[in-house]
Write an enzyme that holds these catalytic residues in place. Structure first.
Site, PDB file in Angstrom:
ATOM      1  N   ASN A 216       9.088  -0.963   2.014  1.00  0.00           N
ATOM      2  CA  ASN A 216       7.778  -1.248   1.422  1.00  0.00           C
ATOM      3  C   ASN A 216       6.791  -1.347   2.560  1.00  0.00           C
ATOM      4  OD1 ASN A 216       8.330  -1.309  -1.277  1.00  0.00           O
ATOM      5  ND2 ASN A 216       8.633  -3.519  -1.382  1.00  0.00           N
ATOM      6  N   VAL A 217       5.594  -0.824   2.347  1.00  0.00           N
ATOM      7  CA  VAL A 217       4.591  -0.907   3.408  1.00  0.00           C
ATOM      8  C   VAL A 217       3.420  -1.734   2.885  1.00  0.00           C
ATOM      9  CG1 VAL A 217       3.041   0.401   4.915  1.00  0.00           C
ATOM     10  CG2 VAL A 217       5.296   1.331   4.339  1.00  0.00           C
TER      11      VAL A 217
ATOM     12  N   LYS B 151       5.511  -2.188   7.874  1.00  0.00           N
ATOM     13  CA  LYS B 151       6.573  -1.484   7.156  1.00  0.00           C
ATOM     14  C   LYS B 151       7.828  -2.353   7.177  1.00  0.00           C
ATOM     15  CE  LYS B 151       9.189   2.863   7.232  1.00  0.00           C
ATOM     16  NZ  LYS B 151       9.211   4.254   7.677  1.00  0.00           N
TER      17      LYS B 151
ATOM     18  N   ASP C 262      10.182  15.127   9.356  1.00  0.00           N
ATOM     19  CA  ASP C 262       9.806  14.936   7.952  1.00  0.00           C
ATOM     20  C   ASP C 262       8.285  14.987   7.791  1.00  0.00           C
ATOM     21  OD1 ASP C 262      10.312  14.700   5.274  1.00  0.00           O
ATOM     22  OD2 ASP C 262      10.583  12.531   5.291  1.00  0.00           O
TER      23      ASP C 262
ATOM     24  N   CYS D  59       0.819  -1.219   0.000  1.00  0.00           N
ATOM     25  CA  CYS D  59       0.000   0.000   0.000  1.00  0.00           C
ATOM     26  C   CYS D  59       0.844   1.256   0.000  1.00  0.00           C
ATOM     27  CB  CYS D  59      -0.994   0.003   1.153  1.00  0.00           C
ATOM     28  SG  CYS D  59      -0.229   0.096   2.752  1.00  0.00           S
ATOM     29  N   GLY D  60       2.138   1.108  -0.052  1.00  0.00           N
ATOM     30  CA  GLY D  60       2.976   2.309  -0.130  1.00  0.00           C
ATOM     31  C   GLY D  60       4.432   1.900  -0.121  1.00  0.00           C
ATOM     32  N   SER D  61       5.267   2.784  -0.600  1.00  0.00           N
ATOM     33  CA  SER D  61       6.690   2.483  -0.496  1.00  0.00           C
ATOM     34  C   SER D  61       7.474   3.775  -0.354  1.00  0.00           C
ATOM     35  CB  SER D  61       7.176   1.671  -1.690  1.00  0.00           C
ATOM     36  OG  SER D  61       6.838   2.323  -2.874  1.00  0.00           O
ATOM     37  N   GLY D  62       8.590   3.669   0.344  1.00  0.00           N
ATOM     38  CA  GLY D  62       9.491   4.798   0.501  1.00  0.00           C
ATOM     39  C   GLY D  62      10.811   4.440  -0.158  1.00  0.00           C
ATOM     40  N   ARG D  63      11.848   5.232   0.117  1.00  0.00           N
ATOM     41  CA  ARG D  63      13.150   4.959  -0.521  1.00  0.00           C
ATOM     42  C   ARG D  63      13.743   3.642  -0.028  1.00  0.00           C
ATOM     43  NH1 ARG D  63      15.857  10.163   1.331  1.00  0.00           N
ATOM     44  NH2 ARG D  63      14.185   9.856   2.813  1.00  0.00           N
TER      45      ARG D  63
END
Ligand SMILES: Nc1ncnc2c1ncn2[C@@H]1O[C@H](COP(=O)(O)OP(=O)(O)OP(=O)(O)O)[C@@H](O)[C@H]1O
Length: 371
Positions: free
Chosen positions: A33-34, A50, A146, A26-30
């Site tokens: 992965n979430v 996460k 952030d 449902c989401g990812s950052g640098r």
């Protein structure tokens, strides 16, 4: 089924067996992965997991020593994506720190990209929750560092908000330096960091959260600087060139940009906002970080009287304003474990295999995300 840890009220960890149902990316950052899905045991709850790849610095750390977990252990508030459990696993010879977090379905940045506009009442409700979250952080001497729409998750239907992603958060007691002008995403970066100040203070979060709140009220980014210099120019265009007192308070050198008179925040909104919204913006968007109103005081502003009104008002979707009365209290108890009967479940590993095949993001692709 897997072995993990829960967090006691006093911050100690206790071993626990974790079971999950199927879940999807449902989401990812640098560096992460979430996945979102159902937790089956020890509590029945929709959660976000996460998965963070350890980098060269964190490779030798136990998952319990990973900085984001250490910080989240100290926090617990209804407006925060709280850490419920954690565990670790290995993939491609790497340790993956897995954080089981409170989940909400709508990311503010995605909604903005989809053209969703918030009405004034909803903008107030979400702003109140965001400032409750940072008041809680300040009470624990933690700075998020952030705050931006990508890290603000919501449930649009119920009107709840939670602050997520504590990967950059810092504890004030450590007296670390911020590392200069590249902390905090540019549009949300306060003047002191743009000017080179290296001190962490809760006032950093106040500036960033106000920029996010502005987006909720005005449906546009406040200071969309193309680079650091442009960001400074935009801010100085509104608030004027910093005074000697501002410079002294920030402990920075004079910025080498054109000296401008303050135009005022009112010039920055395409449509006029209510006077009480400008009062709020002017109390928190101060060049001198020491003059920014602390989050706990922001919550008392008349802007939020509607949230305190009884009986609770209805939102435009017909639902009542959520009950946010205890959000101003800084102490919230961690939920106790609820034992549930064992069920026929998919393990996280199996669920991840499925989500790999159903999504374009995979652990293999994520190898490329390392620092
Ligand atoms: N608790 C949660 N509930 C729902 N979605 C979440 C949650 N936590 C994170 N997400 C989604 O996953 C995305 C990435 O999460 P997060 O920002 O924590 O990762 P990150 O690797 O630290 O990101 P960054 O690259 O910005 O540092 C978020 O932008 C959000 O869309």
């Amino acid at each position: 089924m897997m072995n993990g840890y829960g967090i006691k009220e006093n911050g100690e960890f206790y071993p626990v067996i974790l079971q999950f149902g199927g879940h999807k990316l449902c989401g990812s950052g640098r560096f992460s992965n979430v996945y979102c899905g159902q937790m089956i045991a020890p509590i029945l709850k929709e959660v976000a997991v996460k998965n963070v790849w350890s980098d060269t610095e964190t490779r030798h750390l136990k998952t319990s020593e990973y900085a984001e977990i250490q910080i989240l252990t100290k926090l617990f508030h209804p407006a925060i994506s709280n850490l419920l459990f954690f565990y670790s696993r290995s993939a491609n010879d790497k340790t993956i720190h897995c954080l089981v977090l409170d989940y909400l379905p709508n990311e503010m940045a995605k909604m903005r990209d989809q053209g969703v506009k918030f009405d004034v009442l909803d903008a107030k409700i979400y702003t109140f929750q965001l400032f409750s979250a940072i008041a809680h952080l300040a009470s624990k001497n933690i700075v998020h560092m952030d705050i931006k729409p990508q890290n603000v998750i919501m449930n649009r239907s119920t009107g709840h908000l939670k602050l997520a992603d504590f990967g950059n958060a810092r504890r004030l007691e450590t007296n670390e330096k911020t590392g200069g002008a590249y902390q905090v995403t540019r549009f949300y970066r306060p003047p002191e960091l743009l000017f080179g100040c290296e001190k962490f203070t809760p006032a950093i979060d106040i500036w960033s959260a106000t920029c996010v709140a502005f987006e909720l009220f005005a449906n546009r980014v406040l200071f969309r600087g193309k680079d650091t210099k442009d960001e400074i120019t935009l801010i100085i265009g509104v608030f004027g060139y910093p005074t000697d007192e501002d410079i002294k308070s920030m402990g920075v050198k004079r910025p080498r940009v054109a000296r401008k008179e303050a135009r005022g925040i009112e010039t920055f909104t395409s449509k006029m906002l209510d006077p009480e919204i400008y009062d709020f913006l002017k109390s928190t968007l101060k060049i001198d970080p020491k003059k920014r109103k602390p989050a706990i005081e922001v919550l008392k502003l008349p802007l939020f009287d509607v949230i305190r009104a009884i009986p609770r008002k209805k939102r435009s979707n017909g639902m009542e304003i959520p009950n946010l009365l205890n959000y101003t209290e800084m102490y919230h108890k961690r939920e106790s474990e609820v034992e549930v009967a064992p069920v026929d479940i998919e393990t996280t590993e199996k669920a991840e295999k499925e989500s790999k095949s159903s999504s374009s993001h995979s652990d293999e692709e994520d190898k490329g995300k390392e620092k």
